[in-house]
Design an enzyme around this catalytic site. Structure first.
Site, mmCIF file in Angstrom:
data_model
loop_
_atom_site.group_PDB
_atom_site.id
_atom_site.type_symbol
_atom_site.label_atom_id
_atom_site.label_comp_id
_atom_site.label_asym_id
_atom_site.label_seq_id
_atom_site.Cartn_x
_atom_site.Cartn_y
_atom_site.Cartn_z
ATOM 1 N N HIS A 1 -25.376 93.344 -76.222
ATOM 2 C CA HIS A 1 -23.970 93.004 -75.952
ATOM 3 C C HIS A 1 -23.231 92.852 -77.280
ATOM 4 O O HIS A 1 -22.065 93.250 -77.397
ATOM 5 C CB HIS A 1 -23.882 91.681 -75.184
ATOM 6 C CG HIS A 1 -24.013 91.820 -73.702
ATOM 7 N ND1 HIS A 1 -23.081 92.466 -72.918
ATOM 8 C CD2 HIS A 1 -24.974 91.367 -72.853
ATOM 9 C CE1 HIS A 1 -23.449 92.400 -71.650
ATOM 10 N NE2 HIS A 1 -24.602 91.747 -71.579
ATOM 11 N N ASP B 1 -22.461 94.249 -68.174
ATOM 12 C CA ASP B 1 -22.884 93.631 -66.918
ATOM 13 C C ASP B 1 -21.926 94.117 -65.845
ATOM 14 O O ASP B 1 -20.700 93.895 -65.953
ATOM 15 C CB ASP B 1 -22.832 92.102 -67.018
ATOM 16 C CG ASP B 1 -23.845 91.558 -68.016
ATOM 17 O OD1 ASP B 1 -24.865 92.234 -68.248
ATOM 18 O OD2 ASP B 1 -23.614 90.468 -68.566
ATOM 19 N N GLU C 1 -32.603 91.635 -64.192
ATOM 20 C CA GLU C 1 -31.168 91.507 -63.933
ATOM 21 C C GLU C 1 -30.618 92.826 -63.386
ATOM 22 O O GLU C 1 -30.446 93.781 -64.152
ATOM 23 C CB GLU C 1 -30.417 91.114 -65.211
ATOM 24 C CG GLU C 1 -30.868 89.788 -65.812
ATOM 25 C CD GLU C 1 -30.157 89.468 -67.125
ATOM 26 O OE1 GLU C 1 -29.304 90.269 -67.557
ATOM 27 O OE2 GLU C 1 -30.466 88.421 -67.722
ATOM 28 N N HIS D 1 -27.349 94.240 -65.377
ATOM 29 C CA HIS D 1 -27.305 94.475 -66.824
ATOM 30 C C HIS D 1 -27.800 95.876 -67.187
ATOM 31 O O HIS D 1 -28.893 96.279 -66.791
ATOM 32 C CB HIS D 1 -28.160 93.438 -67.551
ATOM 33 C CG HIS D 1 -28.131 93.568 -69.039
ATOM 34 N ND1 HIS D 1 -27.332 92.779 -69.842
ATOM 35 C CD2 HIS D 1 -28.781 94.410 -69.884
ATOM 36 C CE1 HIS D 1 -27.509 93.133 -71.111
ATOM 37 N NE2 HIS D 1 -28.377 94.113 -71.164
#
Length: 238
Positions: A152, A159, A216, A219
């Site tokens: 990120h 996301d 996740e 993500h």
């Protein structure tokens, strides 16, 4: 005497008839009522013209909505609606590296052909924000250690989820930032619809150069950005 009155009455009647025929009757001018434009359409028309990524260096940070307006945004860390329970961005913006933007636009175009669009929860994250998040939750299971940095922080991770043509989020089994086994890609206990939606998102993103994190479903990292530099680029709030 009668002979005189009768012709006079005929003359008067004819004159009145001609006068009435020449009289123009005016009506109030009709006013055209304009139907208010759709709010989204009006907002988009007020936006500056789209920019082109053709001559932008791959490593340059760009604001995604300046180059494409087909995405949906709900930037969670600019609110307190996140697992930190606090706002860590000054304002909601989605910045990524130019090469990430190109891959996202391509993936979204494919999804739009099937009636869906990408919705963002988080994009590029300044390194200072990563430090702030680590201070709140110093647990590498939930927050990347700023000493190493996150993709990120490199402008190569997002996301996301999917929405339909009406902007409704597709069912993904859990909410964003849910840290439990139900959020894992390999969890098969969800209804078929959920598994189908996750598969659509995952396969499309992988087709366009992204890879997922097992724990996740929301993500995605751009593979070619994994070796990029951690950045602390900060944007201005309008």
């Amino acid at each position: 005497m009668k002979k005189i009155i009768l012709p006079l009455m005929v003359v008067l009647f004819t004159a009145c008839k001609e006068k009435n025929e020449k009289r123009e009757v005016s009506f109030p001018e009709e006013k055209t009522v304009e139907t208010p434009k759709d709010t989204l359409t009006k907002a988009l028309e007020e936006e500056p013209a789209l920019l082109s990524l053709d001559d932008v260096a791959d490593t340059t940070f760009v604001r995604l909505r300046d180059y494409n307006r087909d995405f949906v945004y709900d930037m969670k860390y600019a609110t307190d609606d996140n697992f930190l329970k606090t706002k860590v961005y000054d304002c909601a913006e989605c910045y990524v590296r130019a090469k990430t933007a190109k891959a996202l636009i391509a993936a979204n175009e494919e999804l739009m052909g099937q009636g869906y669009r990408i919705k963002f929860f988080d994009c590029y994250r300044p390194h200072d924000v990563q430090k702030k998040m680590w201070k709140i939750v110093p647990n590498p299971q939930y927050v990347a250690d700023p000493a190493k940095g996150s993709i990120h922080n490199k402008g190569g991770a997002v996301d996301i989820t999917l929405v339909d043509t009406d902007g409704n989020e597709l069912e993904m089994g859990t909410g964003f930032d849910f840290f439990g086994k139900e959020a894992h890609h390999d969890y098969t206990g969800h209804p078929d619809e959920v598994l189908k939606n996750r598969k659509l998102l995952k396969e499309t993103m992988e087709k366009h150069g992204f890879w997922s994190i097992r724990t996740e479903w929301w993500h995605y990292n751009l593979t070619s950005a994994s070796n990029g530099k951690v950045a602390n680029f900060r944007w201005d709030c309008e």
